[in-house]
Design an enzyme around this catalytic site. Structure first.
Site, PDB file in Angstrom:
ATOM      1  N   LYS A  97       0.830  -1.208   0.000  1.00  0.00           N
ATOM      2  CA  LYS A  97       0.000   0.000   0.000  1.00  0.00           C
ATOM      3  C   LYS A  97       0.868   1.263   0.000  1.00  0.00           C
ATOM      4  O   LYS A  97       0.524   2.249  -0.618  1.00  0.00           O
ATOM      5  CB  LYS A  97      -0.891   0.002   1.242  1.00  0.00           C
ATOM      6  CG  LYS A  97      -2.151  -0.827   1.052  1.00  0.00           C
ATOM      7  CD  LYS A  97      -3.141  -0.617   2.185  1.00  0.00           C
ATOM      8  CE  LYS A  97      -2.736  -1.279   3.474  1.00  0.00           C
ATOM      9  NZ  LYS A  97      -2.800  -2.732   3.465  1.00  0.00           N
TER      10      LYS A  97
ATOM     11  N   ASP B  59      -3.679 -10.114  10.907  1.00  0.00           N
ATOM     12  CA  ASP B  59      -3.872  -9.962   9.461  1.00  0.00           C
ATOM     13  C   ASP B  59      -3.277 -11.157   8.722  1.00  0.00           C
ATOM     14  O   ASP B  59      -2.618 -11.003   7.702  1.00  0.00           O
ATOM     15  CB  ASP B  59      -3.234  -8.650   8.999  1.00  0.00           C
ATOM     16  CG  ASP B  59      -3.730  -8.216   7.615  1.00  0.00           C
ATOM     17  OD1 ASP B  59      -4.819  -8.674   7.209  1.00  0.00           O
ATOM     18  OD2 ASP B  59      -3.035  -7.455   6.941  1.00  0.00           O
TER      19      ASP B  59
ATOM     20  N   GLY C 134       4.437   1.460  -0.560  1.00  0.00           N
ATOM     21  CA  GLY C 134       5.752   1.425  -1.177  1.00  0.00           C
ATOM     22  C   GLY C 134       5.999   0.116  -1.896  1.00  0.00           C
ATOM     23  O   GLY C 134       5.072  -0.661  -2.110  1.00  0.00           O
TER      24      GLY C 134
HETATM   25  P1  ATP Z   1      -0.223  -4.742   1.898  1.00  0.00           P
HETATM   26  O1  ATP Z   1      -0.505  -4.161   3.242  1.00  0.00           O
HETATM   27  O2  ATP Z   1      -0.994  -4.169   0.770  1.00  0.00           O
HETATM   28  O3  ATP Z   1      -0.217  -6.249   1.948  1.00  0.00           O
HETATM   29  P2  ATP Z   1       2.433  -3.990   2.400  1.00  0.00           P
HETATM   30  O4  ATP Z   1       2.711  -2.537   2.205  1.00  0.00           O
HETATM   31  O5  ATP Z   1       2.247  -4.476   3.748  1.00  0.00           O
HETATM   32  O6  ATP Z   1       1.263  -4.367   1.504  1.00  0.00           O
HETATM   33  P3  ATP Z   1       4.084  -6.242   1.965  1.00  0.00           P
HETATM   34  O7  ATP Z   1       2.918  -7.156   2.075  1.00  0.00           O
HETATM   35  O8  ATP Z   1       5.084  -6.291   3.043  1.00  0.00           O
HETATM   36  O9  ATP Z   1       3.622  -4.763   1.733  1.00  0.00           O
HETATM   37  O10 ATP Z   1       4.851  -6.480   0.589  1.00  0.00           O
HETATM   38  C1  ATP Z   1       4.186  -6.405  -0.650  1.00  0.00           C
HETATM   39  C2  ATP Z   1       4.519  -7.634  -1.482  1.00  0.00           C
HETATM   40  O11 ATP Z   1       5.931  -7.697  -1.762  1.00  0.00           O
HETATM   41  C3  ATP Z   1       4.224  -8.963  -0.773  1.00  0.00           C
HETATM   42  O12 ATP Z   1       2.897  -9.322  -0.925  1.00  0.00           O
HETATM   43  C4  ATP Z   1       5.208  -9.900  -1.497  1.00  0.00           C
HETATM   44  O13 ATP Z   1       4.713 -10.308  -2.732  1.00  0.00           O
HETATM   45  C5  ATP Z   1       6.421  -9.026  -1.724  1.00  0.00           C
HETATM   46  N1  ATP Z   1       7.356  -9.155  -0.602  1.00  0.00           N
HETATM   47  C6  ATP Z   1       7.320  -8.465   0.552  1.00  0.00           C
HETATM   48  N2  ATP Z   1       8.307  -8.807   1.378  1.00  0.00           N
HETATM   49  C7  ATP Z   1       9.014  -9.759   0.743  1.00  0.00           C
HETATM   50  C8  ATP Z   1      10.171 -10.549   1.097  1.00  0.00           C
HETATM   51  N3  ATP Z   1      10.758 -10.395   2.271  1.00  0.00           N
HETATM   52  N4  ATP Z   1      10.626 -11.452   0.199  1.00  0.00           N
HETATM   53  C9  ATP Z   1       9.989 -11.606  -0.987  1.00  0.00           C
HETATM   54  N5  ATP Z   1       8.901 -10.913  -1.376  1.00  0.00           N
HETATM   55  C10 ATP Z   1       8.400  -9.995  -0.529  1.00  0.00           C
END
Ligand code: ATP
Ligand code: MG
Length: 267
Positions: free
Chosen positions: A25, A138, A27
């Protein structure tokens, strides 16, 4: 890497940044390599402007503090963080296998053996979090990542809380919300335990058990725990009993904990 991250100040100059891994959301996440050690990590880049716009400074700080303190083979490590004028960078363990959701979509649904392995990993990780007074809140397939050996890693502690600080917020997707959260009553560990039941069903059948087209219907079904098992794919009565135990009779009434479930699940 882990102990070093506490001792020194990181900056973007310490990393060679590679391809994007995903978009959240606030970045993007990139694969990156620490220049000196060649250690591969995931760099989550968050724009300060966005965080300030949505007043999420406290939530992000909490997410970082919680995730740094959790050291478990099935919890994605947060090694450290740093920032520049515009961005905050989280140095995360790299999950080479990507989202569990992708694997579920590719295969439609999982065998009982596979579902049991994931549920057992998740159970152990949640039991560990709960022992440390952390409730994730979550848990959904998008927030479960897989490492290069297919081991499950819980990621994204954006909605997690320390249990001393029970909150009445609405958060997460409705599909995965326990009744007491939908009703907006104070919630605790039972939330994550209940979600295990939803995931167990989703792993076995390929979609969550209580999904309806309209959110209001999902809400009603969650309140009634209106559960039905399709005839295909074939699922053993033991697996169905476990889902029923978790969702219907389960955690809320009997106070069944993740530790108890770890004992039930033998993989
Ligand atoms: P949201 O709240 O919309 O789920 P967010 O800002 O919390 O998004 P993340 O879920 O941490 O972001 O990361 C977004 C996506 O990037 C993940 O769904 C995954 O596909 C990928 N990703 C995140 N962290 C990693 C990691 N450590 N290794 C590999 N892929 C990752
Ligand atoms: Mg996410």
């Amino acid at each position: 890497m882990a102990s070093e991250s506490v001792k020194r100040d990181w900056s973007i100059k310490d990393f060679e940044v590679g391809r994007p891994l995903g978009k959240g959301k606030f970045g993007r996440v990139y694969v990156a390599r620490e220049t000196k050690t060649k250690y591969i990590v995931a760099l989550k880049v968050i724009f300060k402007e966005q965080i300030e716009k949505y007043k999420l400074q406290h939530q992000l700080k909490r997410e970082m503090a919680i995730q740094t303190s959790l050291l478990h083979p099935h919890v994605l490590r947060l090694y450290g963080w740093f920032h520049d004028a515009e961005r905050i960078f989280l140095i995360l363990e790299y999950a080479h296998g990507g989202e569990l959701y992708g694997e579920l979509q590719r295969s439609g649904h999982f065998s009982e053996q596979k579902a049991a392995t994931y549920i057992a990993s998740l159970t152990h990780a949640l039991a560990y979090c709960h022992e440390k007074n952390v409730i994730h809140r979550d848990i959904k397939p998008e927030n479960l990542l897989l490492d290069h050996e297919g081991r499950l890693k819980i990621a994204d502690f954006g909605w997690s809380v320390e249990s001393a600080n029970k909150r009445r917020t609405m958060c997460g997707m409705l599909d995965y919300l326990a009744p007491e959260m939908v009703e907006n009553r104070p919630h605790d560990y039972a939330v994550d335990n209940w979600t295990l039941g939803v995931l167990c069903y989703e792993f076995l059948y390929g979609s969550p058990p209580l999904r309806s087209r309209r959110q209001a219907d999902t809400f009603r079904r969650i309140m009634k725990v209106d559960l039905a098992f399709p005839s295909t794919p074939h699922v053993s009565s033991e697996a169905k009993d476990l889902v029923t135990l978790l969702l219907v009779e389960g955690t809320l009434q009997k106070g069944l904990s993740c530790e108890d479930l770890g004992g039930i699940l033998i993989v």
